[in-house]
Scaffold this motif. Structure first.
Motif, PDB file in Angstrom:
ATOM      1  N   LYS A   1      14.080   3.512  17.657  1.00 36.96           N
ATOM      2  CA  LYS A   1      15.288   2.995  17.694  1.00 36.96           C
ATOM      3  C   LYS A   1      15.711   2.458  19.170  1.00 36.96           C
ATOM      4  O   LYS A   1      15.989   1.481  19.656  1.00 36.96           O
ATOM      5  CB  LYS A   1      16.367   3.415  17.090  1.00 36.96           C
ATOM      6  N   LEU A   2      15.604   3.692  19.809  1.00 37.92           N
ATOM      7  CA  LEU A   2      15.903   3.690  21.368  1.00 37.92           C
ATOM      8  C   LEU A   2      14.815   2.889  22.188  1.00 37.92           C
ATOM      9  O   LEU A   2      15.078   2.071  22.999  1.00 37.92           O
ATOM     10  CB  LEU A   2      15.940   5.233  22.077  1.00 37.92           C
ATOM     11  N   MET A   3      13.536   3.138  21.522  1.00 34.62           N
ATOM     12  CA  MET A   3      12.588   2.228  22.226  1.00 34.62           C
ATOM     13  C   MET A   3      12.605   0.814  22.114  1.00 34.62           C
ATOM     14  O   MET A   3      12.590   0.114  23.303  1.00 34.62           O
ATOM     15  CB  MET A   3      11.181   2.851  21.669  1.00 34.62           C
TER      16      MET A   3
ATOM     17  N   THR B   1      20.228  13.701  25.453  1.00 36.65           N
ATOM     18  CA  THR B   1      20.169  12.873  26.384  1.00 36.65           C
ATOM     19  C   THR B   1      18.836  11.976  26.275  1.00 36.65           C
ATOM     20  O   THR B   1      17.923  12.521  25.588  1.00 36.65           O
ATOM     21  CB  THR B   1      19.799  13.904  27.670  1.00 36.65           C
ATOM     22  N   LEU B   2      18.960  10.784  26.825  1.00 31.62           N
ATOM     23  CA  LEU B   2      18.042   9.881  27.158  1.00 31.62           C
ATOM     24  C   LEU B   2      18.000  10.078  28.540  1.00 31.62           C
ATOM     25  O   LEU B   2      18.526   9.697  29.401  1.00 31.62           O
ATOM     26  CB  LEU B   2      18.185   8.598  26.845  1.00 31.62           C
TER      27      LEU B   2
ATOM     28  N   MET C   1      24.048  -1.190  18.127  1.00 34.46           N
ATOM     29  CA  MET C   1      24.179   0.075  18.329  1.00 34.46           C
ATOM     30  C   MET C   1      23.723   0.482  19.667  1.00 34.46           C
ATOM     31  O   MET C   1      22.329   0.150  20.003  1.00 34.46           O
ATOM     32  CB  MET C   1      23.545   1.098  17.274  1.00 34.46           C
ATOM     33  N   GLY C   2      24.333   0.937  20.662  1.00 34.73           N
ATOM     34  CA  GLY C   2      23.918   1.151  21.998  1.00 34.73           C
ATOM     35  C   GLY C   2      23.188   2.711  22.234  1.00 34.73           C
ATOM     36  O   GLY C   2      23.405   3.290  21.252  1.00 34.73           O
TER      37      GLY C   2
ATOM     38  N   HIS D   1      23.688   6.056  19.629  1.00 38.23           N
ATOM     39  CA  HIS D   1      22.564   6.927  18.906  1.00 38.23           C
ATOM     40  C   HIS D   1      22.517   8.160  19.289  1.00 38.23           C
ATOM     41  O   HIS D   1      22.220   8.990  18.516  1.00 38.23           O
ATOM     42  CB  HIS D   1      21.030   6.199  19.522  1.00 38.23           C
ATOM     43  N   LEU D   2      22.879   8.491  20.606  1.00 34.87           N
ATOM     44  CA  LEU D   2      22.812   9.925  20.978  1.00 34.87           C
ATOM     45  C   LEU D   2      24.046  10.779  20.226  1.00 34.87           C
ATOM     46  O   LEU D   2      23.830  11.950  19.689  1.00 34.87           O
ATOM     47  CB  LEU D   2      23.115   9.870  22.561  1.00 34.87           C
TER      48      LEU D   2
END
Lengths: 119, 119
Positions: A114-116, A21-22, A1-2, A6-7
């Motif tokens: 998860k993003l980290m 937003t990241l 999952m990119g 996730h966003l």
């Protein structure tokens, strides 16, 4: 999952979501998912808010309140909640004023690790 | 019921409350109720945060997001939530990190008009 997935998933899971937003703490966007046709320029607003995030972090550290975890700003037209993903990156969600802020906070908290892991 | 009694009542009604302050948007305190012995200098922290409140208001207005209603900042040691009482005054509550943020937001929302009537 990119990043984008996730966003998108965060926005789909939260009532009233406008955008997720990241971005770097310096305000530079990595990726954004926008829901429908936002009436205001959310991206520019979030860049402006990133300065407040840096200010809050400096203020908290200067007064020994510990590291900054979360910042939420509510206006007449949009509620934003930002959570630190790492010392350099922040995950931000924009909601309609009647959106589910509690759920947004929860989703950012569980999505940040998860993003980290992908940064 | 004076300012102090309102601030005290808000703290007593919210789990994890550390302090409740009525202050000018310029950071100058009108009155504060402190609960027990706070381990950090909450008053100084809130003065520092008032600059962020002004910054958030300017950012929101510049990007047509409407007037600022609420600002919440969570750190490792303290969560603060601020709500505009009038264009010049802001009601701020500081909580322990595990405190009831939802109830704090509710209490500030219902108490702000009562304070405004006395300003």
């Amino acid at each position: 999952m990119g990043f984008r997935e996730h966003l998108q998933s965060v926005c789909q899971s939260c009532e009233g979501a406008i955008a997720c937003t990241l971005m770097g703490v310096d305000g530079i966007e990595i990726d954004t998912h926008l829901v429908g046709n936002a009436t205001l320029d959310v991206k520019s607003l979030l860049v402006e808010y990133s300065g407040l995030f840096r200010g809050a972090r400096e203020a908290a550290e200067a007064h020994e309140a510990g590291g900054l975890a979360e910042l939420s700003i509510g206006t007449e037209k949009v509620v934003t909640v930002a959570r630190l993903v790492s010392p350099e990156y922040v995950l931000v969600m924009a909601l309609e004023p009647g959106g589910n802020l509690g759920k947004a906070r929860y989703l950012l908290r569980v999505t940040a690790p998860k993003l980290m892991a992908e940064l």
